[in-house]
Design an enzyme around this catalytic site. Structure first.
Site, PDB file in Angstrom:
ATOM      1  N   HIS A  31      -2.014 -16.882   5.481  1.00 56.27           N
ATOM      2  CA  HIS A  31      -1.592 -17.180   6.810  1.00 56.27           C
ATOM      3  C   HIS A  31      -0.779 -18.745   7.026  1.00 56.27           C
ATOM      4  O   HIS A  31      -0.829 -19.059   8.002  1.00 56.27           O
ATOM      5  CB  HIS A  31      -2.738 -16.934   7.726  1.00 56.27           C
ATOM      6  CG  HIS A  31      -3.743 -15.886   7.514  1.00 56.27           C
ATOM      7  ND1 HIS A  31      -4.528 -15.470   6.612  1.00 56.27           N
ATOM      8  CD2 HIS A  31      -3.560 -14.710   8.453  1.00 56.27           C
ATOM      9  CE1 HIS A  31      -5.056 -14.266   6.871  1.00 56.27           C
ATOM     10  NE2 HIS A  31      -4.398 -13.717   7.939  1.00 56.27           N
TER      11      HIS A  31
ATOM     12  N   GLU B 246       3.027  -2.225   9.001  1.00 53.77           N
ATOM     13  CA  GLU B 246       4.445  -2.864   8.914  1.00 53.77           C
ATOM     14  C   GLU B 246       5.194  -2.059   8.247  1.00 53.77           C
ATOM     15  O   GLU B 246       6.362  -1.969   8.739  1.00 53.77           O
ATOM     16  CB  GLU B 246       4.343  -4.265   8.344  1.00 53.77           C
ATOM     17  CG  GLU B 246       3.430  -5.292   8.991  1.00 53.77           C
ATOM     18  CD  GLU B 246       1.892  -5.236   8.727  1.00 53.77           C
ATOM     19  OE1 GLU B 246       1.450  -4.267   8.303  1.00 53.77           O
ATOM     20  OE2 GLU B 246       1.101  -6.206   9.246  1.00 53.77           O
TER      21      GLU B 246
END
Lengths: 342, 76
Positions: A137, A68
């Site tokens: 998550h 990322e």
């Protein structure tokens, strides 16, 4: 919210609406391209980039490694250099590894350059829980991004808004964080919310940032929410209506800019405010909304404002424990009862 | 009357599926080939298109468990 198409309605899931908005913009603007994990061949784990690599090829729809920092940093550079990148941070929970690229580069480079460069990029990222994916998550983290200056932050509750906000984000010269709730995507394993799948015009259109929507009018209490919170609020409003209580529901649609006027106007009418937020309770969206009302005018309030938010704990994996923590319509009705007793 | 059948070769294994979304409303006029519904098997989504032109009757709702060969709706 519907537009006459001259034939049967065309419902889309939020996932399809996002992909359609991006595809339509890519057809007319060669500067738009995508980078992210599993966004090309797989079509995005949340379905929001389906069909794009087939139409536009791997040069413009790029699968990246799990990196990322690299691909978001690269997007900031590409944006400064005249491209209009779209990047996907698969789960917002992963922001920890790439936050320097996001808030020190993406969010600030326009300011640092005195407006000399633009950073027209979209960071799309999934939020929310409810399907037992645990503490790394399932977070929303709306307030984390809305708190830091330099980024616009949007969070749609339905497919019509999702398409219009995405097209607006793609045409904006500032960085936009596009936060989509997994439970609204129309992907069954993440939960199902039929209210998010609505009529969507096929033609391209934009939705202005900073305009909340009054999605249900009422007299007795204002319930403010975003994304999944709007659907919980609408269900609570149905329950309250059966008891003769008329609830007004406001969908914020964008956090930055925040449409404080619509909230204040509504609370001036109803005198009661409940904020629904799946992000953490403290130091967050719910506190900001309430402060925006009470620092403006206390006189119209008939009861202390209430918030229905996520408790200040890491999100549990266990289904009973997670469901216990999540906002839901019953908790909103209970919040109203607390106000009615006040 | 034409049933909207889940093709028996839509996926390989003998697994249950779930209707995740109807993309047309019950009672809507649809055209042959229109995308009508999404169903999901093991996190993979499949599209169901209209086998005929006419008025849609939804038989299996979102969140319902379905199997290959099931009729999820009807066009008449």
């Amino acid at each position: 919210m519907t537009e006459q198409t001259g034939r049967n309605e065309r419902r889309l899931t939020i996932a399809r609406a996002m992909a359609e908005a991006v595809a339509q913009e890519m057809r007319i603007d060669p500067r738009v391209f995508l980078m992210g994990e599993d966004i090309a061949t797989l079509g995005g784990v949340f379905g929001n980039t389906r069909g794009l690599v087939e139409e536009f090829g791997p040069e413009r729809v790029r699968d990246t490694p799990i990196s990322e920092t690299a691909f978001i940093g690269a997007a900031v550079g590409a944006a400064a250099d005249g491209m209009r990148p779209v990047v996907e941070l698969m789960f917002v929970d992963f922001f920890g590894v790439c936050m320097d690229a996001i808030y020190n580069l993406m969010a600030k480079n326009i300011y640092f350059s005195g407006g000399g460069i633009k950073v027209p990029m979209v960071l799309m990222t999934s939020t929310g829980g409810g399907y037992s994916d645990a503490g790394q998550h399932s977070q929303c983290l709306y307030a984390t991004f809305a708190h830091l200056p330099g980024m616009k932050v949007v969070a749609p509750s339905n497919a019509y808004d999702a398409k219009g906000l995405m097209t607006a984000a793609l045409r904006d010269d500032s960085p936009v964080v596009y936060m989509f709730h997994k439970g609204l995507q129309g992907m069954g394993w993440l939960g199902t919310e039929p209210g998010a799948t609505v009529d969507v015009p096929e033609t391209s259109y934009t939705l202005p940032f900073g305009q909340a929507a009054v999605v249900r009018e009422g007299r007795d209490v204002t319930i403010v929410g975003l994304a999944m919170g709007v659907h919980n609020a609408l269900k609570a409003a149905d329950d309250l209506a059966r008891r003769g209580v008329s609830a007004e529901v406001i969908d914020l649609r964008t956090l930055v800019p925040l449409d404080r006027d619509t909230i204040r106007r509504s609370v001036a009418k109803t005198g009661r405010l409940i904020v629904v937020d799946e992000d953490y309770h403290s130091f967050g969206v719910s506190g900001e909304i309430i402060a925006s009302v009470v620092e403006h005018d206390l006189r119209g309030l008939k009861a202390p404002p209430q918030r229905v938010a996520y408790p200040d704990v890491p999100i549990p994996f266990s289904r009973p424990m997670e469901q216990f923590c999540l906002p839901n319509p019953a908790k909103i009705v209970q919040a109203f009862d607390r106000m009615a007793q006040a | 009357m034409t049933d909207i059948i889940i093709p028996i070769d839509l996926w390989a294994e003998d697994r249950e599926a779930v209707v995740t979304a109807w993309l047309a409303r019950d009672g809507a006029e649809v055209r042959e080939g229109d995308l009508l519904a999404e169903i999901m098997v093991e996190k993979v989504q499949h599209e169901i298109r209209a086998p005929a032109t006419g008025r849609l009757t939804i038989l299996r709702q979102a969140d319902d468990i379905v199997r290959k060969g099931d009729a999820i709706g009807r066009i008449g």
